[in-house]
Motif scaffolding. Structure first.
Motif, PDB file in Angstrom:
ATOM      1  N   ASP A 236       1.099  -1.312   0.064  1.00 39.36           N
ATOM      2  CA  ASP A 236       0.001   0.122   0.062  1.00 39.36           C
ATOM      3  C   ASP A 236       0.798   1.201   0.098  1.00 39.36           C
ATOM      4  O   ASP A 236       0.634   2.307  -0.744  1.00 39.36           O
ATOM      5  CB  ASP A 236      -1.041   0.117   1.195  1.00 39.36           C
ATOM      6  CG  ASP A 236      -2.080  -0.956   1.243  1.00 39.36           C
ATOM      7  OD1 ASP A 236      -2.167  -1.827   0.299  1.00 39.36           O
ATOM      8  OD2 ASP A 236      -2.732  -1.102   2.427  1.00 39.36           O
ATOM      9  N   LEU A 237       1.920   1.424   0.944  1.00 42.06           N
ATOM     10  CA  LEU A 237       2.821   2.362   0.919  1.00 42.06           C
ATOM     11  C   LEU A 237       3.571   2.458  -0.204  1.00 42.06           C
ATOM     12  O   LEU A 237       3.628   3.938  -0.869  1.00 42.06           O
ATOM     13  CB  LEU A 237       3.861   2.106   2.060  1.00 42.06           C
ATOM     14  CG  LEU A 237       4.839   3.192   2.096  1.00 42.06           C
ATOM     15  CD1 LEU A 237       4.027   4.627   2.503  1.00 42.06           C
ATOM     16  CD2 LEU A 237       5.683   2.935   3.370  1.00 42.06           C
TER      17      LEU A 237
ATOM     18  N   ILE B 133      -2.091   5.413   2.203  1.00 42.25           N
ATOM     19  CA  ILE B 133      -1.655   4.978   3.561  1.00 42.25           C
ATOM     20  C   ILE B 133      -2.697   5.952   4.419  1.00 42.25           C
ATOM     21  O   ILE B 133      -2.966   7.092   4.301  1.00 42.25           O
ATOM     22  CB  ILE B 133      -0.420   4.885   4.321  1.00 42.25           C
ATOM     23  CG1 ILE B 133       0.502   4.176   3.625  1.00 42.25           C
ATOM     24  CG2 ILE B 133      -0.466   4.809   5.791  1.00 42.25           C
ATOM     25  CD1 ILE B 133       0.234   2.603   4.004  1.00 42.25           C
ATOM     26  N   VAL B 134      -3.617   5.355   5.555  1.00 45.78           N
ATOM     27  CA  VAL B 134      -4.524   6.079   6.182  1.00 45.78           C
ATOM     28  C   VAL B 134      -4.345   5.834   7.629  1.00 45.78           C
ATOM     29  O   VAL B 134      -3.417   4.926   8.219  1.00 45.78           O
ATOM     30  CB  VAL B 134      -6.097   5.417   6.057  1.00 45.78           C
ATOM     31  CG1 VAL B 134      -6.245   5.707   4.416  1.00 45.78           C
ATOM     32  CG2 VAL B 134      -6.109   4.140   6.348  1.00 45.78           C
TER      33      VAL B 134
ATOM     34  N   LEU C 154      -0.472  -0.089  14.016  1.00 44.80           N
ATOM     35  CA  LEU C 154       0.698  -0.248  14.575  1.00 44.80           C
ATOM     36  C   LEU C 154       0.999  -0.018  15.967  1.00 44.80           C
ATOM     37  O   LEU C 154       1.478  -0.310  17.090  1.00 44.80           O
ATOM     38  CB  LEU C 154       1.870   0.504  13.783  1.00 44.80           C
ATOM     39  CG  LEU C 154       1.808  -0.078  12.433  1.00 44.80           C
ATOM     40  CD1 LEU C 154       2.935   0.814  11.579  1.00 44.80           C
ATOM     41  CD2 LEU C 154       2.297  -1.360  12.450  1.00 44.80           C
ATOM     42  N   GLU C 155       0.404   1.458  16.307  1.00 43.34           N
ATOM     43  CA  GLU C 155       0.507   2.008  17.868  1.00 43.34           C
ATOM     44  C   GLU C 155      -0.136   1.047  18.963  1.00 43.34           C
ATOM     45  O   GLU C 155       0.652   0.868  19.853  1.00 43.34           O
ATOM     46  CB  GLU C 155      -0.029   3.203  17.898  1.00 43.34           C
ATOM     47  CG  GLU C 155       0.751   4.466  17.249  1.00 43.34           C
ATOM     48  CD  GLU C 155       0.114   5.889  17.196  1.00 43.34           C
ATOM     49  OE1 GLU C 155      -1.038   6.041  17.435  1.00 43.34           O
ATOM     50  OE2 GLU C 155       0.559   6.583  16.631  1.00 43.34           O
ATOM     51  N   ALA C 156      -1.312   0.650  18.638  1.00 44.00           N
ATOM     52  CA  ALA C 156      -1.948  -0.415  19.188  1.00 44.00           C
ATOM     53  C   ALA C 156      -1.094  -1.817  19.725  1.00 44.00           C
ATOM     54  O   ALA C 156      -0.946  -2.165  20.808  1.00 44.00           O
ATOM     55  CB  ALA C 156      -3.288  -0.894  18.974  1.00 44.00           C
TER      56      ALA C 156
ATOM     57  N   PRO D 117       1.253  12.511   4.426  1.00 42.04           N
ATOM     58  CA  PRO D 117       1.823  12.836   5.842  1.00 42.04           C
ATOM     59  C   PRO D 117       1.583  11.321   6.596  1.00 42.04           C
ATOM     60  O   PRO D 117       2.503  11.152   7.319  1.00 42.04           O
ATOM     61  CB  PRO D 117       1.108  14.050   6.374  1.00 42.04           C
ATOM     62  CG  PRO D 117       0.484  14.549   5.397  1.00 42.04           C
ATOM     63  CD  PRO D 117       0.190  13.768   4.150  1.00 42.04           C
ATOM     64  N   ALA D 118       0.653  10.890   6.274  1.00 40.68           N
ATOM     65  CA  ALA D 118       0.269   9.411   6.958  1.00 40.68           C
ATOM     66  C   ALA D 118       1.533   8.430   6.404  1.00 40.68           C
ATOM     67  O   ALA D 118       1.738   7.523   7.222  1.00 40.68           O
ATOM     68  CB  ALA D 118      -1.076   9.090   6.666  1.00 40.68           C
TER      69      ALA D 118
END
Length: 190
Positions: A69-70, A92-93, A100-102, A154-155
């Protein structure tokens, strides 16, 4: 849908390649370098998966898909024209960054705080995840550099930033939840 019935096209023999919007650019352009490095990262993730099992392997599989996707995001400039595109470009959203953070928070919750920097190594999986981390950092640096010249989602930058952190924490988990981390000993060989 992607159809690849002929692998070589000879259209790149002059040192140019096509971006996602059809524009031709030099193969050494910053945009191609940025998304090419995400492709390299995806290959290293594939090597790490040879040593991964269970939830780690499942998560690495999701990351590999995200990296495609990236790459699709980075190979498509002109974000301001997205709304007018015949086919909306893949971007990317924030939910991909949030995932990833979770996962980082969940993995990190079982680790003791670091009191030293760690060296890449320990288990084979950890070593490969550290290699993933360093390639992700390079991809991030190149994408940030691209963003100084051209429009970048930016995402996409946030995703790469979190991804390298994800690899770091996952590498610690792969080292018996950090107990088998190889600690740096400053000046040990003086």
């Amino acid at each position: 849908m992607v159809v690849l019935n002929k692998i070589y096209t000879k259209t790149g023999d002059d040192g140019e390649t096509a971006l996602g919007n059809g524009a031709r650019v030099a193969k050494h352009s910053m945009r191609v370098t940025a998304y090419g490095t995400t492709d390299e990262l995806n290959s290293v993730v594939g090597l790490a998966r040879l040593h991964a099992e269970g939830v780690t392997d499942t998560r690495l599989s999701l990351i590999q898909n995200d990296l495609f996707d990236l790459g699709a995001d980075l190979c498509r400039p002109d974000m301001e024209k997205d709304a007018d595109a015949e086919y909306p470009p893949l971007r990317i959203v924030s939910s991909q960054v949030d995932r990833l953070e979770a996962e980082i928070d969940e993995m990190n919750s079982g680790l003791k705080p670091l009191r030293s920097f760690i060296l890449p190594g320990g288990s084979a999986l950890s070593a490969y995840l550290h290699q993933c981390r360093t390639v992700a950092r390079r991809a991030e640096r190149l994408t940030v550099e691209l963003a100084t010249m051209e429009s970048v989602n930016p995402a996409a930058v946030k995703y790469l930033n979190r991804l390298s952190d994800w690899f770091f924490v996952a590498a610690r988990v792969a080292n018996d939840n950090g107990t088998a981390d190889v600690l740096w000993v400053p000046g040990a060989n003086r």
